[in-house]
Scaffold this motif. Sequence first.
Motif, short mmCIF file in Angstrom:
data_model
loop_
_atom_site.label_atom_id
_atom_site.label_comp_id
_atom_site.label_asym_id
_atom_site.label_seq_id
_atom_site.Cartn_x
_atom_site.Cartn_y
_atom_site.Cartn_z
N LEU A 99 0.83 -1.20 0.00
CA LEU A 99 0.00 0.00 0.00
C LEU A 99 0.87 1.25 0.00
O LEU A 99 0.61 2.20 -0.76
CB LEU A 99 -0.92 -0.01 1.22
CG LEU A 99 -1.98 1.08 1.26
CD1 LEU A 99 -2.92 0.95 0.09
CD2 LEU A 99 -2.76 1.02 2.56
N CYS A 102 2.27 2.15 -3.23
CA CYS A 102 1.32 2.75 -4.17
C CYS A 102 0.90 4.16 -3.76
O CYS A 102 0.36 4.90 -4.58
CB CYS A 102 0.08 1.88 -4.30
SG CYS A 102 0.43 0.28 -5.00
N THR A 103 1.10 4.55 -2.50
CA THR A 103 0.66 5.87 -2.09
C THR A 103 1.81 6.87 -2.05
O THR A 103 1.57 8.07 -1.99
CB THR A 103 0.01 5.84 -0.70
OG1 THR A 103 0.92 5.30 0.23
CG2 THR A 103 -1.27 5.03 -0.72
N GLU A 118 -4.73 6.55 -0.28
CA GLU A 118 -4.91 5.13 0.06
C GLU A 118 -6.15 4.58 -0.62
O GLU A 118 -6.14 3.43 -1.10
CB GLU A 118 -5.00 4.97 1.58
CG GLU A 118 -3.62 4.96 2.20
CD GLU A 118 -3.64 4.85 3.71
OE1 GLU A 118 -4.73 4.85 4.29
OE2 GLU A 118 -2.53 4.77 4.28
N ALA A 121 -5.21 3.99 -4.18
CA ALA A 121 -4.31 2.84 -4.28
C ALA A 121 -5.09 1.54 -4.16
O ALA A 121 -4.86 0.60 -4.93
CB ALA A 121 -3.24 2.93 -3.20
N MET A 122 -6.03 1.50 -3.22
CA MET A 122 -6.82 0.27 -3.04
C MET A 122 -7.63 -0.03 -4.30
O MET A 122 -7.77 -1.18 -4.70
CB MET A 122 -7.76 0.39 -1.83
CG MET A 122 -7.06 0.25 -0.49
SD MET A 122 -5.98 -1.17 -0.35
CE MET A 122 -7.16 -2.51 -0.34
N ALA A 134 -2.47 -5.90 0.58
CA ALA A 134 -2.01 -4.51 0.65
C ALA A 134 -1.01 -4.26 1.77
O ALA A 134 -0.16 -3.40 1.65
CB ALA A 134 -3.19 -3.58 0.81
N ASN A 135 -1.11 -5.02 2.86
CA ASN A 135 -0.21 -4.73 3.98
C ASN A 135 1.01 -5.64 4.03
O ASN A 135 1.75 -5.63 5.00
CB ASN A 135 -0.98 -4.80 5.29
CG ASN A 135 -1.93 -3.64 5.39
OD1 ASN A 135 -1.59 -2.50 5.08
ND2 ASN A 135 -3.17 -3.92 5.78
#
Lengths: 245, 506
Positions: A99, A102-103, A118, A121-122, A134-135
């Motif tokens: 994540l 992507c942010t 976020e 990104a999601m 994601a984490n």
Amino acid sequence: MSEPIVKISGLNKWYGEFHVLRDIDLAVAKGERIVICGPSGSGKSTLIRCINALEEFQEGEIVVDGIELGPNLKHVDAVRREVGMVFQSFNLFPHLTVLDNCTLAPIWVRNIPKKDAEATAMKFLERVKIPHQANKFPGQMSGGQQQRVAIARALTMNPKVMLFDEPTSALDPEMVKEVLDTMVDLAEEGMTMLVVTHEMGFAREVANRVVFMDAGQIIEANTPREFFAAPRHARTKLFLSQILR
Amino acid sequence: MTDISSSSFVRQDLLAERPAPIKTTGFIGLVRTRLFNSPTNILLTIVGALLLWFTVIPSVRFLIVDAVWSGQDRTACLAENAGFAVGACWPYIQAKLPQLIYGFYPEAERWRVDLTMLLAVVLLLPLLVPRLPAKGLNAGLFFVAFPVVAFFLLHGGGIKGFGLSWTAGLLQLFDESIIGAGQALLSLSKTSAIAPLLWVVGSLIVLVGTAISWLIFPLTWLRDYVQVMGQPVWADFGITAAIVSLIAFFLAGGIRTGGRALASSIAIFIAIAIVIKLMGLDRGGLPIVTTNLWGGLLVTLVVSVTGIVTSLPIGIALALGRRSTIPLIRIFSIAFIEFWRGVPLITVLFFATYMLPLFLPGNFTVDGLVRALIGIALFTGAYQAENVRGGLAAIPRGQGEAAAALGLSWWKTTSLIVLPQALRHVIPNLVNSFISLFKDTSLVSIVALFDLLGSLRASFSDPKWSTPSTAFTGFAFAGIIYFIFCFGMSRYSLFVERRLNAHRRS
């Protein structure tokens, strides 16, 4: 054809004494998908790396969405914001979670608030079908998953053009498919794409145009149907006969 | 026994669990499987046991069993009075403890040292525990506010002005040196062969200097006006606070978005005002204790903490400079690193203490402790630069390219992508240098600064405590203190390493 989104004219590049790119002229229309192929060392990667100024060049001009990129690379930052890139070796940031990978750019380049970044990104992680990871850290994922994250990461910046530098060459065959599927989806949504790849199936299925390069120059460019069925240049015929056995 | 030689087999009854024929767990198991399981291991075990026997037993005997625990002076620690061969003489440490901690710091003022150390612990501990909140505020307090407060606590003294006076003073000094240079050229032009050229350049410089002095005239006028008022510090403080807050307000975007910046700026100035009021800085502050009176653990901690905190940024800057594509920066970094690495620390300290004053202009003096601090910071910085460079070299080129392709600038790529990874790679090396710096602080004793070890050696000469075991006791004590600090750093670095490298465990 409307005004091209990427226009390369008279591009020449030398590595020291070595003339890697010779008089490249290429115009890419909005929404066009171009596959660039050719033997290794032919300058394919160098060409698309020039488009977002990862490589400098000595002669010629590249115009991306109206932004001029000459040999002095004046508008590097503006161009890079419009162009997304996916690398052969993924180049995810290993110390950040998927994540955060992507942010990072939306937050630090576009100054978007963390929450919104976020959410965006999601959205893109869902599109490449890995929202539940994601984490995780990149090192905990398979190669195919990492490359899909890399695609999502590039998309979070809302690029107008996507460059792919051999995106599947470092993957095993099973994972190649999941990455190619993601790229096909992207193509169907109308993204302008320049793809350096050896996946001839992908070229046949997705490309509007196939560009064949050798020794730093464009040897032949044609629709995939014409290119594979009736190559005209002798070098192209040799290349195709060697890879399509 | 079941016959399974035929191809088909069906178990009739299940086998019950039974204990292993020889014990493989517990102490007996350990002895059998790890200590005495082969001739080599038997030999190693015996050698190890002997080694322990010959080191641990005498140490325990010296430090605890044969030690003298109470007494008023040396007579308590003499064999004829104690009635046995005396080991450590602890009453000596007890009597000298204040000197070992504070050096010659005046007794009435020692609470200031205690308070400073307490503040340091209170600010540092929450910074070290990752789970506690407000890391930014905490770091700001520890790295910015604490050094200033610690200076006024330990050294004492007050302030005569504030931001306004300092800025005006600094600009005036700068301007005066420009005019001075111009005038030197002018006077030189009277005798030189290239007189006209010198005269032109000199007059130009004087002209520029005079122009600057007019430019900063409002500032100096305001400073002089404030200085003759009843409360110069507070008037100056108020003006500085107003100007800085307004600048922060407008830089952050004025009425629309500047509210936050304005509020935090005002909060910071209120905090500064409280500190000034509490410590009475406007009324001369605490009595001054010059640094040549400082000593013991105080000096060791001041030197090592300052060295650790300043050497890392210096090292990072030099390491980045050494990899820069700009030749001037690269050459400067390389020359700087190689110079400081090529010179022994003792030479650096000697030079800083005894030679530097000869080169500086007459009225310009730097405190002896500060000179040593700067020397150590630059010396360690050069070493840290090479450590950091090792980390930078380990980062693949693709990382920087990926960040650049996303549109991140060089600064953002370096601070968000490259440095965080590079520093994680080299935590062991960085802490290694920190630990070695902590122990190297004992070298300041050769330039007349009495750190822990220096104070200890000074205390040996006291005839009141001169016994055969005094020196051994003292060094044992100093060794224990050094070990506690170094071992603490080492363990904490392991913890940080494990925590920050979570991404490398798959």
